[in-house]
Scaffold this active site. Structure first.
Site, short mmCIF file in Angstrom:
data_model
loop_
_atom_site.label_atom_id
_atom_site.label_comp_id
_atom_site.label_asym_id
_atom_site.label_seq_id
_atom_site.Cartn_x
_atom_site.Cartn_y
_atom_site.Cartn_z
CD GLN A 183 3.85 58.54 -24.17
OE1 GLN A 183 3.34 58.86 -23.12
NE2 GLN A 183 3.26 58.66 -25.33
CB SER A 199 0.15 62.44 -31.82
OG SER A 199 -0.16 62.10 -30.49
CB CYS A 200 4.37 59.11 -29.68
SG CYS A 200 3.37 59.09 -28.20
CB ILE A 201 8.42 61.93 -32.07
CG1 ILE A 201 7.54 63.03 -32.66
CG2 ILE A 201 9.77 61.84 -32.78
CD1 ILE A 201 7.43 63.04 -34.17
N GLY A 206 4.27 61.26 -35.26
CA GLY A 206 3.68 62.58 -35.41
C GLY A 206 2.39 62.60 -36.20
#
Length: 196
Positions: free
Chosen positions: A21, A40-42, A108
């Site tokens: 991240q 949920s990160c992209i 996501g």
């Protein structure tokens, strides 16, 4: 892109660089693979198909604001910074032509109800950002209720996605919750970068 349990041969050799991240890595080496794990990160994978150079980023947008200037708030400006940084690096090392870029999106997921579906907000943000900048997404694997591991070969542009079991997903949730609680805000100088 394939959804599979075994790695295709080209992903099973060479140099693997983990993209965490906040990271943004770019390479033109034929033996490099970028790897990341997303909840949920992209992660966006951007490649100049003529110069055979590409890269991957990884970002989390922790909250949405009601600001008229920036409806996603300071944390979303981090997402904009991450996207602009990756695109600019690929353009600089590549042909410099936006028309030569291939863009793939991953992540996501809604992997925990505590995160208030940050994944959906992330998907909305990245799609709107790219549309506003005039880019077309080549392919995507977004949403769902699972964590995923993404491998990307910047030289060839090939991507591989593996859906992860609930134990790995739970660990991803813990990491994302810790980051969301910190709500790190990027300085305005980093947020106000223009694409060329």
């Amino acid at each position: 892109m394939a959804l599979n349990t075994s790695l295709p041969p080209e992903f099973d050799r060479g140099v693997v660089t983990n993209v965490h991240q906040g990271d943004c890595h770019v390479s033109a080496a034929s033996d490099v693979t970028f790897s990341t794990i997303l909840g949920s990160c992209i992660s966006a994978c951007v490649r100049d198909r003529m110069a055979l150079v590409g890269g991957m980023n990884h970002f989390l947008l922790a909250e949405q604001s009601g600001s008229a200037r920036d409806r996603y708030g300071a944390s979303a400006r981090y997402g904009a910074f991450a996207m602009e940084q990756l695109i600019n690096k690929v353009l600089t090392r590549g042909t410099g032509r936006k028309a030569n870029l291939e863009i793939k999106l991953f992540g996501g997921g809604k992997i925990n109800s505590v995160l208030d579906d940050v994944g959906a907000k992330n998907i909305e943000f990245v799609r709107q950002f790219l549309e506003d900048e005039g880019y077309v997404v080549t392919s995507e694997d977004l949403g769902g209720s699972y964590a995923r591991r993404v491998l990307f070969k910047p030289y060839s542009g090939r991507a591989f996605v593996r859906r992860l079991d609930s134990d790995v997903g739970a660990n991803v949730v813990r990491q994302e919750l810790a980051i969301a609680r910190r709500r790190v805000v990027m300085p305005a100088s980093l947020a106000d970068i223009e694409l060329f």
